[in-house]
Scaffold this motif. Structure first.
Motif, mmCIF file in Angstrom:
data_model
loop_
_atom_site.group_PDB
_atom_site.id
_atom_site.type_symbol
_atom_site.label_atom_id
_atom_site.label_comp_id
_atom_site.label_asym_id
_atom_site.label_seq_id
_atom_site.Cartn_x
_atom_site.Cartn_y
_atom_site.Cartn_z
ATOM 1 N N LEU A 89 -48.173 -32.085 -111.394
ATOM 2 C CA LEU A 89 -47.970 -31.793 -112.816
ATOM 3 C C LEU A 89 -47.506 -30.356 -113.030
ATOM 4 O O LEU A 89 -47.914 -29.452 -112.305
ATOM 5 C CB LEU A 89 -49.266 -32.011 -113.595
ATOM 6 N N GLN A 93 -47.535 -30.059 -118.474
ATOM 7 C CA GLN A 93 -48.093 -31.405 -118.273
ATOM 8 C C GLN A 93 -49.610 -31.355 -118.076
ATOM 9 O O GLN A 93 -50.326 -32.264 -118.495
ATOM 10 C CB GLN A 93 -47.409 -32.075 -117.080
ATOM 11 N N LYS A 96 -51.037 -31.144 -121.462
ATOM 12 C CA LYS A 96 -50.904 -32.436 -122.161
ATOM 13 C C LYS A 96 -51.945 -33.427 -121.646
ATOM 14 O O LYS A 96 -52.530 -34.187 -122.415
ATOM 15 C CB LYS A 96 -49.500 -33.003 -121.928
ATOM 16 N N HIS A 125 -42.603 -25.102 -117.194
ATOM 17 C CA HIS A 125 -42.152 -26.295 -116.470
ATOM 18 C C HIS A 125 -42.286 -26.164 -114.967
ATOM 19 O O HIS A 125 -41.723 -26.946 -114.211
ATOM 20 C CB HIS A 125 -40.706 -26.618 -116.852
ATOM 21 N N ALA B 313 -41.147 -33.502 -118.553
ATOM 22 C CA ALA B 313 -42.166 -32.704 -119.216
ATOM 23 C C ALA B 313 -42.078 -32.811 -120.727
ATOM 24 O O ALA B 313 -42.998 -32.437 -121.424
ATOM 25 C CB ALA B 313 -42.036 -31.251 -118.780
ATOM 26 N N TRP B 329 -51.173 -41.985 -116.321
ATOM 27 C CA TRP B 329 -49.930 -41.235 -116.550
ATOM 28 C C TRP B 329 -49.759 -40.143 -115.501
ATOM 29 O O TRP B 329 -48.694 -39.929 -114.956
ATOM 30 C CB TRP B 329 -49.972 -40.625 -117.952
ATOM 31 N N ARG B 330 -50.870 -39.482 -115.184
ATOM 32 C CA ARG B 330 -50.831 -38.401 -114.196
ATOM 33 C C ARG B 330 -50.353 -38.946 -112.838
ATOM 34 O O ARG B 330 -49.534 -38.353 -112.157
ATOM 35 C CB ARG B 330 -52.246 -37.839 -114.072
ATOM 36 N N VAL B 333 -46.597 -39.707 -112.938
ATOM 37 C CA VAL B 333 -45.771 -38.497 -112.763
ATOM 38 C C VAL B 333 -45.646 -38.192 -111.263
ATOM 39 O O VAL B 333 -44.568 -37.852 -110.764
ATOM 40 C CB VAL B 333 -46.376 -37.288 -113.513
#
Lengths: 271, 563
Positions: A89, A93, A96, A125, B313, B329-330, B333
């Motif tokens: 991540l 992220q 989030k 990012h 992102a 979701w993690r 990704v």
């Protein structure tokens, strides 16, 4: 408010924490001080539900870890000394994810504010795996702040931070406490503890050696050694003589104390 | 003068070996681990004894075919190393652990000595491997000591070749790397395509239709592989490893045999020497490439994601769904970051599953073949390919345990990604199979639904085993052996019980329906309903077990130590 009652934890045959009781009222900041291996991290990890507690009760705002673990966790934020982030991540992220898990409504503004405050905007990012030690620490602190906890547990929070971030962190901790958050900081930076903590808890070999206000601690120890310097650091080093004697008698002198330790390990193992 | 191998590194190798033993004994400390280690050890002894008995009582294989087959096996192993290197990210020729990076690389030890240390480590590991393989091949090795030496040198050569190839791969330009990747895939997929094409032609011929399909397929593949190996290209490709193979199966002491042994020793030694040269070269190349990039100004900011990742992102905050949504979701990704590796891992089994489409069979047989292939690969390969659950979070259990998410939802969230990906893969294979064959859509959909349940069972089981005996990826040692034995035995038992239960339930369904005087269609419906119910019950039990294990998991005590 954080309450810990009669907490004990054993690792195999080693008693890491023994019958620890203390409380941190809302708005107070408690400095957790002790040598390496004193049981500071174990206490915080047990309170945040990471490790199963051997014995004892943990409460945050009246919610018990055994009866309402989710309510307690929702109100508690723990920043580890070496934060384990999700390598896939990005910084944004992570925030989030945190917002989603803790059910934060419309977190965009708060995320932006935190990123600006801790100078992580340019790394928004970037993958967490590529961040430096200090930046990972900043991100972990941002994640903790985002969830707006009422109990904030910080384990060596200054590690790796730059001077600006240290100042920001100190200010924000004080602000959060002023807003009603109960804070526990484990740190070896005694000057920082003296600066911002209203209460002191000294742990040694898993035992509570002192629990009281910052001033009480200084009065009791610094004055007893006729120390001219009225700082927490001076008081702490003065206290070591007394604590050292206590420890020696625990290990070598009194067999009763050793028996008490083994009884405690047995009772924890049984639980 | 600089020592090739300083004492300190020698000492380090020894204390690390002691540390590994100590860690294994440490596994006996907690009652749960003690029980698991004990079961694993007992099962391991049973398996090894069985293998030894099998070895002692088996007949020796034919010498010539062993020489040829071992050359093929060693060459395939070389190809595997090449394929691993070209798909791996980031490039790590010496595979230093974090501790080694921080302590050894910073110590006053020259790069040459570090290479010696790494090569010795590889040779020691290979010695144990060669010993095991030579024991398994005991009846086939005419002169065991020479066979063992041949095997050891062969495996060491492959390891040194791998390091050489990785160093070259690291040193070349990014464009050349893509050429290497392409060539490796052509070299891999070309022969596979030829073998399959020719196999399918043989299998579709009328003369062989009466043999069972699995036997026919296996036999035909062997015949076609043999044809390729015997061709001029095949002989050329195998020539290097053929020397090792001949040494392994040396039949008598002779001058020619000793010369061959000397030859392979020199080849291995030369490959080792080459590692030193290439290590120096690749470090120099890395410096040059970096300074060139700095001059061109083509370097981006540190750790910045690519544009594609940045667009990921921008996704809004994931849905919570009791915390499950964020957790899943993690992992998704994470899957996105490994999309290339995942595509390769899933692409090859997909192609293999579609092979029955080329056979001239009726729709039911084709469907059974495709679904059978899917079940087989899903059981064997997918759990290792889709490690997007608890198994990759060993270092993040602290975070997971502190989340305000009920363990049941956390477990479901963790399992969601591998199950979704496995289901997507199976649905894709079934969809293509149904479009390009006469498979009936309703049957394909029903098979897909049952496969979802199957995926849930597989991944819950895998995670349950993981929490019982947690491990780190790329971990080695005795505890890994015990875990592998446990997993293998457990899976075998589960598979046998599942097949028996299915057969029993199928028979019972037919009996029930016929006793009620209903049509055959009802038997299928009853069978499917019962199957789904059975799967659901087992899944619920596994999930409860997983939840309880996670709740009791203590990251301070149960997480394995860092490598």
């Amino acid at each position: 408010m954080i309450e810990i009652n009669n907490f004990s934890k054993a690792y195999g045959s080693t008693l890491a924490v023994n019958d620890l009781t203390f409380a941190v009222p809302s708005g107070q900041i408690l400095g957790l001080i002790g040598r390496n291996g004193a049981g500071k991290t174990t206490t915080m990890r047990a309170l945040s539900g990471i490790i199963p507690s051997g014995a004892g009760e943990f409460m945050v705002d009246g919610f018990s870890l055994s009866d309402a673990p989710l309510e307690l966790k929702r109100r508690t934020a723990y920043v580890a000394d070496d934060p384990r982030l999700f390598s896939d991540l990005s910084v944004e992220q992570h925030l989030k994810f945190q917002a989603s898990v803790y059910g934060i409504q419309k977190p965009a503004d708060e995320i932006r504010k935190l990123l600006e405050l801790f100078e992580l905007e340019s790394k928004r990012h970037s993958a967490a795996s590529t961040l430096s030690r200090g930046m990972r620490q900043k991100l972990a602190i941002c994640c903790a702040y985002l969830q707006a906890p009422t109990a904030l547990l910080l384990d060596e929070p200054m590690t790796g931070l730059d001077p600006h971030a240290i100042r920001v962190l100190k200010d924000t901790i004080v602000n959060r406490a002023a807003q009603g958050c109960a804070v526990i900081i484990s740190s070896h930076l005694l000057a920082m503890v003296e600066d911002i903590c209203s209460q002191i808890l000294i742990l040694d070999c898993g035992e509570r050696r002192f629990w009281g206000s910052n001033e009480e601690f200084k009065q009791r120890f610094a004055q007893s050694e006729n120390n001219d310097s009225n700082t927490l650091e001076a008081a702490f080093f003065s206290s070591l003589t007394e604590l050292g004697q206590d420890l020696a008698s625990t290990i070598h002198g009194s067999t009763g104390s050793a028996d008490r330790h083994s009884q405690n390990i047995d009772s924890i193992t049984q639980q | 003068m600089e020592l090739v191998f300083p004492k300190v590194l020698n000492h380090l190798l020894w204390i690390r070996f002691q540390g590994k033993l100590k860690r294994w004994f440490g596994g006996f400390q907690s009652p749960r681990r003690r029980l698991i280690t004990l079961i694993g050890t007992v099962l391991g002894i049973i398996w090894v004894s069985q293998a030894v008995i099998g070895i002692l009582f088996r007949k020796a294989a034919e010498h010539d075919s062993m020489v040829r087959l071992s050359a093929v096996a060693l060459t395939l192993y070389v190809f595997w190393q090449v394929l691993k290197t070209v798909t791996r990210k980031p490039f790590e020729p010496h595979e230093w652990t974090d501790a080694e990076k921080e302590i050894l690389l910073a110590a006053p030890i020259s790069p040459h000595q570090l290479v010696s240390f790494r090569l010795t480590g590889l040779a020691v590991g290979t010695f144990v491997k060669a010993l095991f393989v030579s024991i398994i091949l005991l009846p086939d090795l005419p002169i065991w000591p020479i066979g063992f030496i041949g095997l050891f040198l062969g495996l060491v050569f492959i390891e040194f070749f791998r390091v050489c190839f990785e160093l070259i791969f690291m040193g070349i330009s990014p464009r050349l790397r893509w050429v290497c990747r392409g060539s490796a895939f052509v070299m891999l997929l070309g022969p596979i395509a030829i073998i399959w094409y020719r196999t399918l032609i043989v299998m579709n011929s009328a003369a062989t239709q009466d043999l069972p399909m699995s036997i026919l397929l296996f036999k035909s593949i062997l015949v076609e592989m043999n044809a390729i190996v015997s061709s001029k290209i095949g002989v050329g490709v195998l020539s290097v490893m053929a020397s090792f193979s001949e040494a392994i199966f040396t039949q008598a002491f002779s001058v020619a045999g000793l010369l061959n042994l000397l030859k392979i020793t020199l080849i291995t030694g030369a490959s080792g020497a080459l590692v030193y040269r290439l290590d120096q070269w690749s470090r120099l190349r890395a410096k040059q490439q970096e300074s060139l990039a700095v001059r061109k100004g083509s370097l981006g900011s540190i750790g910045a994601f690519s544009h594609a990742s940045a667009s990921m992102a921008r996704i809004r905050v994931p849905l919570r769904i009791n915390g499950m949504g964020a957790v899943a979701w993690r992992q998704l990704v994470g899957a996105y970051h490994y999309r290339m590796t995942l595509s390769i891992s899933l692409g090859i089994p997909a192609v293999l599953c579609w092979c029955p489409l080329f056979l001239d069979s009726n729709p039911e047989v084709t469907l059974v073949s495709v679904v059978g292939g899917l079940l087989f690969y899903s059981f064997l390969l997918l759990p290792s390919a889709l490690v997007l659950d608890f198994r990759r979070d060993i270092d993040r259990f602290d975070v997971l345990k502190s989340l305000p998410v009920a363990t049941i939802w956390l477990a479901i969230g963790q399992l969601a990604t591998p199950v979704i990906l496995a289901t997507g893969f199976q649905a894709g294979v079934l969809f293509v199979a149904t479009v390009f064959s006469s498979i009936i859509w309703s049957q394909a959909i029903l098979a897909g639904v049952i496969l979802v349940g199957f995926n849930l069972l597989i991944f819950t089981g895998e995670n349950l085993i993981f929490l019982l005996s947690p491990y780190r990826r790329n971990q080695e040692g005795l505890d890994v052996f015990i875990r592998t034995v446990l997993t293998f035995t457990g899976k075998g038992i589960v598979f046998a019980v599942a097949v028996s239960a299915l057969l029993f339930w199928a028979t019972l369904s037919v009996l029930i329906v016929s006793s009620l005087g209903l049509s055959a269609g009802w038997a299928v419906a009853l069978f499917c309903a019962g199957l789904l119910l059975m799967m659901g019950t087992v899944e619920a039990l596994l999930l409860v077990g997983l939840v309880r294990l996670f709740d009791r998991f203590d990251p301070s005590e149960d997480c394995p130590a860092l490598n």
